[in-house]
Design an enzyme around this catalytic site. Structure first.
Site, mmCIF file in Angstrom:
data_model
loop_
_atom_site.group_PDB
_atom_site.id
_atom_site.type_symbol
_atom_site.label_atom_id
_atom_site.label_comp_id
_atom_site.label_asym_id
_atom_site.label_seq_id
_atom_site.Cartn_x
_atom_site.Cartn_y
_atom_site.Cartn_z
ATOM 1 N N ASN A 194 0.989 -1.046 0.035
ATOM 2 C CA ASN A 194 -0.127 -0.073 -0.020
ATOM 3 C C ASN A 194 0.774 1.312 -0.049
ATOM 4 O O ASN A 194 1.370 1.629 0.741
ATOM 5 C CB ASN A 194 -0.824 0.006 1.252
ATOM 6 C CG ASN A 194 -1.625 1.370 1.465
ATOM 7 O OD1 ASN A 194 -1.955 2.046 0.556
ATOM 8 N ND2 ASN A 194 -2.317 1.315 2.567
ATOM 9 N N HIS A 244 -9.694 0.764 5.019
ATOM 10 C CA HIS A 244 -8.400 1.285 5.537
ATOM 11 C C HIS A 244 -8.393 2.361 7.052
ATOM 12 O O HIS A 244 -9.380 3.008 6.949
ATOM 13 C CB HIS A 244 -7.352 1.632 4.685
ATOM 14 C CG HIS A 244 -5.901 1.812 5.374
ATOM 15 N ND1 HIS A 244 -5.610 2.762 6.210
ATOM 16 C CD2 HIS A 244 -4.752 0.923 4.880
ATOM 17 C CE1 HIS A 244 -4.193 2.523 6.545
ATOM 18 N NE2 HIS A 244 -3.727 1.375 5.834
ATOM 19 N N GLU A 267 -5.328 -5.173 10.599
ATOM 20 C CA GLU A 267 -4.377 -4.104 10.637
ATOM 21 C C GLU A 267 -4.687 -3.416 12.200
ATOM 22 O O GLU A 267 -5.449 -2.439 12.124
ATOM 23 C CB GLU A 267 -4.584 -3.131 9.623
ATOM 24 C CG GLU A 267 -4.172 -3.759 8.360
ATOM 25 C CD GLU A 267 -3.723 -2.607 7.482
ATOM 26 O OE1 GLU A 267 -2.443 -2.807 6.867
ATOM 27 O OE2 GLU A 267 -4.283 -1.584 7.205
ATOM 28 N N GLY A 321 2.346 2.065 10.752
ATOM 29 C CA GLY A 321 3.327 3.346 10.834
ATOM 30 C C GLY A 321 4.092 3.618 11.927
ATOM 31 O O GLY A 321 4.610 4.521 11.997
ATOM 32 N N SER A 336 3.308 -2.423 10.210
ATOM 33 C CA SER A 336 4.651 -2.451 10.313
ATOM 34 C C SER A 336 5.474 -3.962 10.072
ATOM 35 O O SER A 336 6.265 -4.108 10.824
ATOM 36 C CB SER A 336 5.073 -1.979 11.768
ATOM 37 O OG SER A 336 4.733 -0.475 12.093
HETATM 38 P P1 PGA Z 1 2.618 0.169 7.779
HETATM 39 O O1 PGA Z 1 1.374 0.317 6.928
HETATM 40 O O2 PGA Z 1 3.500 -0.962 7.038
HETATM 41 O O3 PGA Z 1 3.526 1.419 7.204
HETATM 42 O O4 PGA Z 1 2.597 0.196 9.088
HETATM 43 C C1 PGA Z 1 0.314 -0.662 6.857
HETATM 44 C C2 PGA Z 1 -0.899 -0.311 6.101
HETATM 45 O O5 PGA Z 1 -1.418 0.921 6.705
HETATM 46 O O6 PGA Z 1 -1.531 -0.827 5.516
#
Ligand code: PGA
Length: 250
Positions: A9, A95, A167, A173, A212
């Site tokens: 993504n 999301h 998630e 993030g 992450s």
């Molecule tokens: P991230 O994001 O891997 O940067 O934590 C995952 C996502 O939001 O799909």
């Protein structure tokens, strides 16, 4: 054997040059791994024409969202028909950034899931709890509500084409990943909820983890029974790192 999926993504990142440089290298890797894992990239809408040129049986494209409307006077929206025209096979729906920042409610998410399925785009339905919800013991209730509200109107044939992404919001993030055991617990719970709708679909549905995911935690996450791949944000912007993650499951 369940299908394995690694989806990158890109969120609101990239340029045409960035996109070409990344997918040019990723396409052959995806092709090579195609018998064991489906590699998917979700670029911003404006980069879909560029990325679409590299899509193949190995590399697939997803959108980051989809409109709940068919078409017409909806400024700024992108319809499922337009995504089909661009060559998208998947759409990320619900999301947590859409839910938290752009008002995507469970009800709207359900409409987007249906709209995707009507046009043969497989929705990647994102669900996940906030840190506060986890700390107050509400994780499974929140997940159940998100799953049931998005999928309850679907028939078995439609349900078959859904992918769920777990998630945890606190892991997105932040560099803070759920432990494999924490993720597995929720994945198994999601599969049980789906089994309440259809046992045979639950067996086959890919349930992927996001939050992450990095090259160095991918192997231990993907080793869990009910984790069938990953939805990768930050790490999907770096070719080497993303390729490692794809290989960790392939
Ligand atoms: P991230 O994001 O891997 O940067 O934590 C995952 C996502 O939001 O799909």
């Amino acid at each position: 054997m369940r299908r394995k999926i690694i989806a990158g993504n890109w969120k609101m990142n990239g340029s045409r040059q960035f996109a070409v440089e990344l997918v040019e290298k990723l396409q052959p890797v995806a092709e090579e791994l195609s018998s064991s894992v489906e590699v998917v990239v979700a670029p911003p809408y404006v980069l879909m024409t560029t990325v679409g040129q590299y899509c193949s049986s190995g590399l697939k494209m997803a959108s980051q969202d989809v409109s709940s409307f068919d078409g017409g006077a909806y400024t700024g929206e992108i319809s499922a028909d337009m995504l089909v025209d661009m060559g998208c096979r998947y759409s990320i729906v619900g999301h947590s950034e859409r839910r938290a920042l752009f008002g995507d409610t469970n009800e709207l998410v359900a409409k987007k899931v249906v709209k995707s399925l009507e046009k043969d785009i497989a929705p990647i339905l994102c669900v996940g709890e906030t840190l506060e919800e986890r700390e107050t013991g509400k994780t499974l209730d929140v997940i159940r509500e998100q799953i049931v509200s998005a999928l309850k109107e679907l028939n078995e044939q439609q349900l078959k084409n859904v992918v769920v992404a777990y998630e945890p919001v606190w892991a997105i993030g932040t560099g803070k990943t759920a432990t494999p055991e924490q993720a597995q617990e929720v994945h198994a719970f999601i599969r049980k909820e789906i089994a309440g709708m259809s046992e045979s679909v639950a067996e086959l549905m890919p349930i992927i983890y996001g939050g992450s995911v990095k090259a160095d935690n991918a192997v231990s996450l993907f080793a869990m029974n009910d984790i069938d791949g990953g939805l990768v944000g930050g790490a999907s912007l770096k070719f080497e790192e993303f390729a490692e993650i794809c290989k960790a499951i392939g």
